[in-house]
Design an enzyme around this catalytic site. Structure first.
Site, PDB file in Angstrom:
ATOM      1  N   LYS A 155       0.812  -1.200   0.000  1.00 60.54           N
ATOM      2  CA  LYS A 155       0.000   0.000   0.000  1.00 60.54           C
ATOM      3  C   LYS A 155       0.856   1.264   0.000  1.00 60.54           C
ATOM      4  O   LYS A 155       0.399   2.339  -0.342  1.00 60.54           O
ATOM      5  CB  LYS A 155      -0.891   0.026   1.255  1.00 60.54           C
ATOM      6  CG  LYS A 155      -1.802  -1.144   1.418  1.00 60.54           C
ATOM      7  CD  LYS A 155      -2.522  -1.002   2.793  1.00 60.54           C
ATOM      8  CE  LYS A 155      -3.125  -2.312   3.192  1.00 60.54           C
ATOM      9  NZ  LYS A 155      -3.627  -2.238   4.600  1.00 60.54           N
ATOM     10  N   GLY A 156       2.100   1.094   0.434  1.00 65.80           N
ATOM     11  CA  GLY A 156       2.945   2.254   0.743  1.00 65.80           C
ATOM     12  C   GLY A 156       3.090   3.302  -0.338  1.00 65.80           C
ATOM     13  O   GLY A 156       3.263   4.485  -0.042  1.00 65.80           O
ATOM     14  N   GLU A 162       7.627   2.719  -6.066  1.00 67.88           N
ATOM     15  CA  GLU A 162       7.755   2.159  -4.724  1.00 67.88           C
ATOM     16  C   GLU A 162       8.003   3.281  -3.713  1.00 67.88           C
ATOM     17  O   GLU A 162       8.581   4.311  -4.049  1.00 67.88           O
ATOM     18  CB  GLU A 162       8.904   1.138  -4.732  1.00 67.88           C
ATOM     19  CG  GLU A 162       9.264   0.504  -3.409  1.00 67.88           C
ATOM     20  CD  GLU A 162       8.178  -0.337  -2.750  1.00 67.88           C
ATOM     21  OE1 GLU A 162       7.059   0.177  -2.583  1.00 67.88           O
ATOM     22  OE2 GLU A 162       8.451  -1.488  -2.381  1.00 67.88           O
ATOM     23  N   ASP A 163       7.561   3.066  -2.484  1.00 69.20           N
ATOM     24  CA  ASP A 163       7.762   4.092  -1.460  1.00 69.20           C
ATOM     25  C   ASP A 163       9.211   4.171  -1.003  1.00 69.20           C
ATOM     26  O   ASP A 163       9.801   5.241  -0.953  1.00 69.20           O
ATOM     27  CB  ASP A 163       6.820   3.860  -0.253  1.00 69.20           C
ATOM     28  CG  ASP A 163       6.865   2.422   0.282  1.00 69.20           C
ATOM     29  OD1 ASP A 163       7.621   1.586  -0.252  1.00 69.20           O
ATOM     30  OD2 ASP A 163       6.123   2.143   1.245  1.00 69.20           O
ATOM     31  N   ASP A 221      14.694  -0.780   1.039  1.00 67.40           N
ATOM     32  CA  ASP A 221      15.394  -1.094   2.277  1.00 67.40           C
ATOM     33  C   ASP A 221      16.443  -2.174   1.967  1.00 67.40           C
ATOM     34  O   ASP A 221      17.529  -1.840   1.511  1.00 67.40           O
ATOM     35  CB  ASP A 221      14.326  -1.543   3.291  1.00 67.40           C
ATOM     36  CG  ASP A 221      14.846  -1.737   4.689  1.00 67.40           C
ATOM     37  OD1 ASP A 221      15.679  -0.934   5.129  1.00 67.40           O
ATOM     38  OD2 ASP A 221      14.429  -2.696   5.357  1.00 67.40           O
ATOM     39  N   LYS A 272      17.343   3.551   1.344  1.00 66.64           N
ATOM     40  CA  LYS A 272      18.258   3.351   2.478  1.00 66.64           C
ATOM     41  C   LYS A 272      19.367   2.417   2.025  1.00 66.64           C
ATOM     42  O   LYS A 272      19.351   1.223   2.345  1.00 66.64           O
ATOM     43  CB  LYS A 272      17.510   2.714   3.659  1.00 66.64           C
ATOM     44  CG  LYS A 272      16.414   3.583   4.246  1.00 66.64           C
ATOM     45  CD  LYS A 272      15.956   3.071   5.605  1.00 66.64           C
ATOM     46  CE  LYS A 272      14.786   2.157   5.496  1.00 66.64           C
ATOM     47  NZ  LYS A 272      14.103   1.918   6.804  1.00 66.64           N
ATOM     48  N   PHE A 298      13.772   4.243  10.605  1.00 62.65           N
ATOM     49  CA  PHE A 298      12.431   3.791  10.251  1.00 62.65           C
ATOM     50  C   PHE A 298      11.532   5.016  10.111  1.00 62.65           C
ATOM     51  O   PHE A 298      11.352   5.786  11.045  1.00 62.65           O
ATOM     52  CB  PHE A 298      11.860   2.817  11.286  1.00 62.65           C
ATOM     53  CG  PHE A 298      10.657   2.101  10.743  1.00 62.65           C
ATOM     54  CD1 PHE A 298      10.804   0.994   9.917  1.00 62.65           C
ATOM     55  CD2 PHE A 298       9.376   2.565  11.013  1.00 62.65           C
ATOM     56  CE1 PHE A 298       9.692   0.356   9.373  1.00 62.65           C
ATOM     57  CE2 PHE A 298       8.264   1.924  10.472  1.00 62.65           C
ATOM     58  CZ  PHE A 298       8.421   0.816   9.654  1.00 62.65           C
ATOM     59  N   ASP A 333       3.861   3.421   6.634  1.00 61.89           N
ATOM     60  CA  ASP A 333       3.160   3.161   7.896  1.00 61.89           C
ATOM     61  C   ASP A 333       4.033   2.477   8.930  1.00 61.89           C
ATOM     62  O   ASP A 333       5.096   1.949   8.630  1.00 61.89           O
ATOM     63  CB  ASP A 333       1.962   2.251   7.636  1.00 61.89           C
ATOM     64  CG  ASP A 333       2.407   0.802   7.393  1.00 61.89           C
ATOM     65  OD1 ASP A 333       3.298   0.589   6.544  1.00 61.89           O
ATOM     66  OD2 ASP A 333       1.893  -0.107   8.073  1.00 61.89           O
ATOM     67  N   ARG A 338       0.036   6.743   7.638  1.00 61.02           N
ATOM     68  CA  ARG A 338       0.154   6.836   6.176  1.00 61.02           C
ATOM     69  C   ARG A 338      -0.319   8.190   5.647  1.00 61.02           C
ATOM     70  O   ARG A 338       0.120   8.653   4.608  1.00 61.02           O
ATOM     71  CB  ARG A 338      -0.690   5.745   5.498  1.00 61.02           C
ATOM     72  CG  ARG A 338      -0.173   4.331   5.679  1.00 61.02           C
ATOM     73  CD  ARG A 338      -0.896   3.408   4.707  1.00 61.02           C
ATOM     74  NE  ARG A 338      -0.763   1.999   5.027  1.00 61.02           N
ATOM     75  CZ  ARG A 338       0.250   1.222   4.650  1.00 61.02           C
ATOM     76  NH1 ARG A 338       1.225   1.725   3.936  1.00 61.02           N
ATOM     77  NH2 ARG A 338       0.285  -0.048   4.977  1.00 61.02           N
TER      78      ARG A 338
HETATM   79  P1  IMP Z   1      12.836  -4.305   1.174  1.00 58.22           P
HETATM   80  O1  IMP Z   1      12.370  -5.528   0.472  1.00 58.22           O
HETATM   81  O2  IMP Z   1      13.611  -4.639   2.408  1.00 58.22           O
HETATM   82  O3  IMP Z   1      13.562  -3.326   0.292  1.00 58.22           O
HETATM   83  O4  IMP Z   1      11.536  -3.676   1.768  1.00 58.22           O
HETATM   84  C1  IMP Z   1      10.887  -2.607   1.268  1.00 58.22           C
HETATM   85  C2  IMP Z   1       9.548  -2.490   1.948  1.00 58.22           C
HETATM   86  O5  IMP Z   1       9.682  -2.512   3.376  1.00 58.22           O
HETATM   87  C3  IMP Z   1       8.923  -1.164   1.602  1.00 58.22           C
HETATM   88  O6  IMP Z   1       8.098  -1.306   0.493  1.00 58.22           O
HETATM   89  C4  IMP Z   1       8.159  -0.836   2.857  1.00 58.22           C
HETATM   90  O7  IMP Z   1       6.868  -1.403   2.785  1.00 58.22           O
HETATM   91  C5  IMP Z   1       8.908  -1.504   3.977  1.00 58.22           C
HETATM   92  N1  IMP Z   1       9.800  -0.546   4.663  1.00 58.22           N
HETATM   93  C6  IMP Z   1      11.138  -0.530   4.630  1.00 58.22           C
HETATM   94  N2  IMP Z   1      11.642   0.468   5.359  1.00 58.22           N
HETATM   95  C7  IMP Z   1      10.579   1.129   5.852  1.00 58.22           C
HETATM   96  C8  IMP Z   1      10.443   2.299   6.689  1.00 58.22           C
HETATM   97  O8  IMP Z   1      11.412   2.945   7.121  1.00 58.22           O
HETATM   98  N3  IMP Z   1       9.163   2.662   6.995  1.00 58.22           N
HETATM   99  C9  IMP Z   1       8.072   1.997   6.547  1.00 58.22           C
HETATM  100  N4  IMP Z   1       8.156   0.917   5.746  1.00 58.22           N
HETATM  101  C10 IMP Z   1       9.395   0.480   5.415  1.00 58.22           C
HETATM  102 MG    MG Z   2       6.087  -1.170   0.383  1.00 57.25          MG
END
Ligand code: IMP
Ligand code: MG
Length: 168
Positions: free
Chosen positions: A37-38, A93-94, A97, A125, A146, A153, A159
Site C-alpha cells: 500500500k505504501g 515504490e515508497d 530497504d 536506504k 524507520f 506506515d 500513512r
Molecule cells: P525491502 O524488500 O527490504 O527493500 O523492503 C521494502 C519495503 O519494506 C517497503 O516497500 C516498505 O513497505 C517496507 N519498509 C522498509 N523500510 C521502511 C520504513 O522505514 N518505513 C516503513 N516501511 C518500510
Molecule cells: Mg512497500
C-alpha cells in the site's frame, strides 16, 4: 516522532522526479505500477505531475516474516490487471530497504516482456541493502531510520501524514 522531510520538500522532489521521468520518456505513454500500500500517495502525486500520458495499475506483495525485517521470501498477493507486453513500465515504490522486494518484482515483471522497465523510489536506504538493487530514480537517500508518513506506515498508522517522520 521527529520530522525528517517537510511536506513542501516532498512535493518539490516529487515534481522534480515527474519532470525528469517525463523528459526521459520523451512524451511516450507510461504504465505506472504502484506497490501497495505504501506507494499509493506518492504515485497519486507523481502521476498528477507527469507531462506524459499515464496509465496506472497496482500490485501487492507480501514478504513472509515478522515486523520490519524482510525474510527474503516475497510473493505477489494481488497481481496486475494489465498486460505489460510492449509497454513502457515504471514501478513506483515508497522505499527501498534490503532491496529484496524490488529485485523480486523487477524480475517477475521483466519476464512479461515490457518494452522498458524502470523503477522509482521516493526513499532509499542504501546502507540496508542485502541484495544488489539500484532504482533508476530516487527521491531522497536516507540513513538507516524507520520512517512513516506520505504513504509509509507503522502497523497501518501514519500513512496520511503529508510529511515524512522518523519513529523513535
Ligand atoms: P525491502 O524488500 O527490504 O527493500 O523492503 C521494502 C519495503 O519494506 C517497503 O516497500 C516498505 O513497505 C517496507 N519498509 C522498509 N523500510 C521502511 C520504513 O522505514 N518505513 C516503513 N516501511 C518500510
Ligand atoms: Mg512497500
Amino acid at each position: 516522532m521527529r520530522l525528517l522531510l517537510r511536506k513542501e520538500e516532498v512535493q518539490r522532489k516529487v515534481r522534480q522526479l515527474a519532470r525528469k521521468i517525463s523528459s526521459d520518456l520523451g512524451g511516450k505513454e507510461v504504465l505506472l505500477v504502484g506497490v501497495l500500500k505504501g506507494a499509493f500517495i506518492f504515485m497519486a502525486d507523481l502521476a498528477r505531475s507527469m507531462a506524459s500520458p499515464v496509465k496506472m495499475d497496482f500490485v501487492r506483495l507480501s514478504s513472509y516474516g515478522a515486523g520490519t525485517v524482510s525474510s527474503g521470501k516475497v510473493r505477489i498477493t494481488k497481481d496486475l490487471e494489465t498486460s505489460l507486453k510492449g509497454k513502457d513500465v515504471l514501478i513506483v515504490e515508497d522505499i527501498i530497504d534490503t532491496g529484496v522486494t524490488l529485485q523480486y518484482l523487477f524480475r517477475r515483471l521483466k519476464a512479461r516482456k515490457p518494452r522498458s522497465l524502470r523503477t522509482v523510489a521516493l526513499l532509499d536506504k542504501p546502507s540496508r541493502r542485502k541484495v544488489r538493487f539500484q532504482a533508476d530514480y530516487v527521491g531522497f537517500t536516507i540513513e538507516d531510520l524507520f520512517v512513516v508518513g506520505y504513504g509509509l506506515d507503522c502497523n497501518e498508522e501514519f500513512r496520511n501524514l503529508p510529511g515524512i517522520y522518523v519513529l523513535k
